[in-house]
Design an enzyme around this catalytic site. Structure first.
Site, PDB file in Angstrom:
ATOM      1  CG  ASP A  33      -1.556   4.257  -3.983  1.00  0.00           C
ATOM      2  OD1 ASP A  33      -1.874   4.971  -3.013  1.00  0.00           O
ATOM      3  OD2 ASP A  33      -0.717   3.344  -3.913  1.00  0.00           O
TER       4      ASP A  33
ATOM      5  CE  LYS B  15       1.654   1.621  -6.250  1.00  0.00           C
ATOM      6  NZ  LYS B  15       0.206   1.537  -5.928  1.00  0.00           N
TER       7      LYS B  15
ATOM      8  CE  LYS C 203       2.300   1.255  -2.597  1.00  0.00           C
ATOM      9  NZ  LYS C 203       0.850   1.476  -2.484  1.00  0.00           N
TER      10      LYS C 203
END
Length: 295
Positions: A166, A228, A257
């Site tokens: 991430d 994300k 996400k």
């Protein structure tokens, strides 16, 4: 005439077929004893049949209710499988991380998401639960590291056992409209991850709508597996309208996400309904327990 003899009245009576003989009557007009005797048996048979019908219907209803319950259980498991169970506080201890891993196993979450210093510990804690993935943050939370630093972090995380990365993109590059830099950096992180899915964190709360679209396009075109929304460290975090915008922008080339500020079951459902494919939250246990109560 013609040699036939006329029948007597008694002989005519004997010629009447048996089925045409009227049933015998009692003095009060009720059926004869032998007929009345059959009625209770027929009534009892009918009552038993009706009772069996009620029992079958109840059994079918119970089976249907159990089917609905099992369907809800499967749906709950599917929903919980979208959760990246997250612990990124700098005050987290090794025991906290151990507990995080155990909760991920017990509740059936998709992954645990931790800081780089805890990836190897998670690898150890989850050695008997390979179904739980390990996600590691890179360039977290600011995103202003040099690309070379992020590349090194990524390689080390994968070597320590990370299954997903991430990575916070360079927000200042977005603000300077230097999208070539953003795309190049994400592409280098994807390469360094050696096949581990990369989630590009674009920090939606710091961006305009146009900047969100441009950043998401960079992530999509550079090979990121996910766009994300947030780190959860700046602004209000994930918003349903931002998730919908990102989903529409990437058009299925990569996933979305939602992360940041998702603390209860209602917010969790809202993000899924908006189109989020994965949910990052530190409140996974509370959300799961709340959803279970709704079964």
């Amino acid at each position: 005439m013609f040699g036939l003899k006329k029948k007597t009245t008694e002989e005519k009576r004997q010629d009447v077929p048996a089925q045409q003989t009227p049933a015998a009557k009692t003095e009060e007009g009720a059926p004869a004893p032998e007929v009345a005797q059959k009625l209770p048996d027929e009534g009892a048979a009918k009552a038993v049949k009706e009772e069996e019908g009620v029992r079958v219907s109840a059994a079918e209803m119970a089976e249907f209710e159990e089917f609905k319950r099992q369907k809800k259980v499967l749906e709950l498991r599917r929903m919980l499988k979208t959760i990246d169970h997250t612990l990124l506080k700098q005050t987290a201890t090794r025991e906290d991380v151990r507990r995080l891993c155990k909760e991920a196993v017990d509740y059936g979450f998709y992954s645990v998401c931790v800081q780089p210093v805890y990836v190897s510990d998670c690898t150890d804690f989850l050695k008997n639960a390979p179904q739980i993935k390990i996600a590691c943050v890179v360039g977290f939370p600011m995103g202003e590291n040099k690309t070379e630093t992020k590349v090194f972090e990524t390689k080390r995380a994968v070597a320590d056992g990370a299954d997903e990365i991430d990575m916070v993109i360079c927000i200042s590059a977005v603000k300077n409209a230097n999208y070539a830099y953003v795309k190049k950096e994400i592409r280098q992180i994807v390469k360094a991850a050696k096949g581990a899915p990369v989630k590009a964190i674009i920090e939606t709360s710091l961006l305009t709508r146009e900047e969100m679209v441009k950043a998401a396009q960079c992530a999509r075109d550079a090979g990121a597996a996910f766009v994300k929304t947030s780190t959860g460290y700046f602004g209000e975090g994930a918003r349903a309208e931002d998730v919908r915008l990102l989903k529409d922008t990437v058009k299925g080339v990569c996933l979305v996400k939602a992360s940041g500020g998702i603390r209860n079951a209602e917010q969790f459902r809202t993000m899924l309904e908006a189109g989020a494919d994965r949910i990052g939250t530190s409140a996974g246990v509370e959300i799961a327990d709340s959803l279970k109560k709704q079964l």
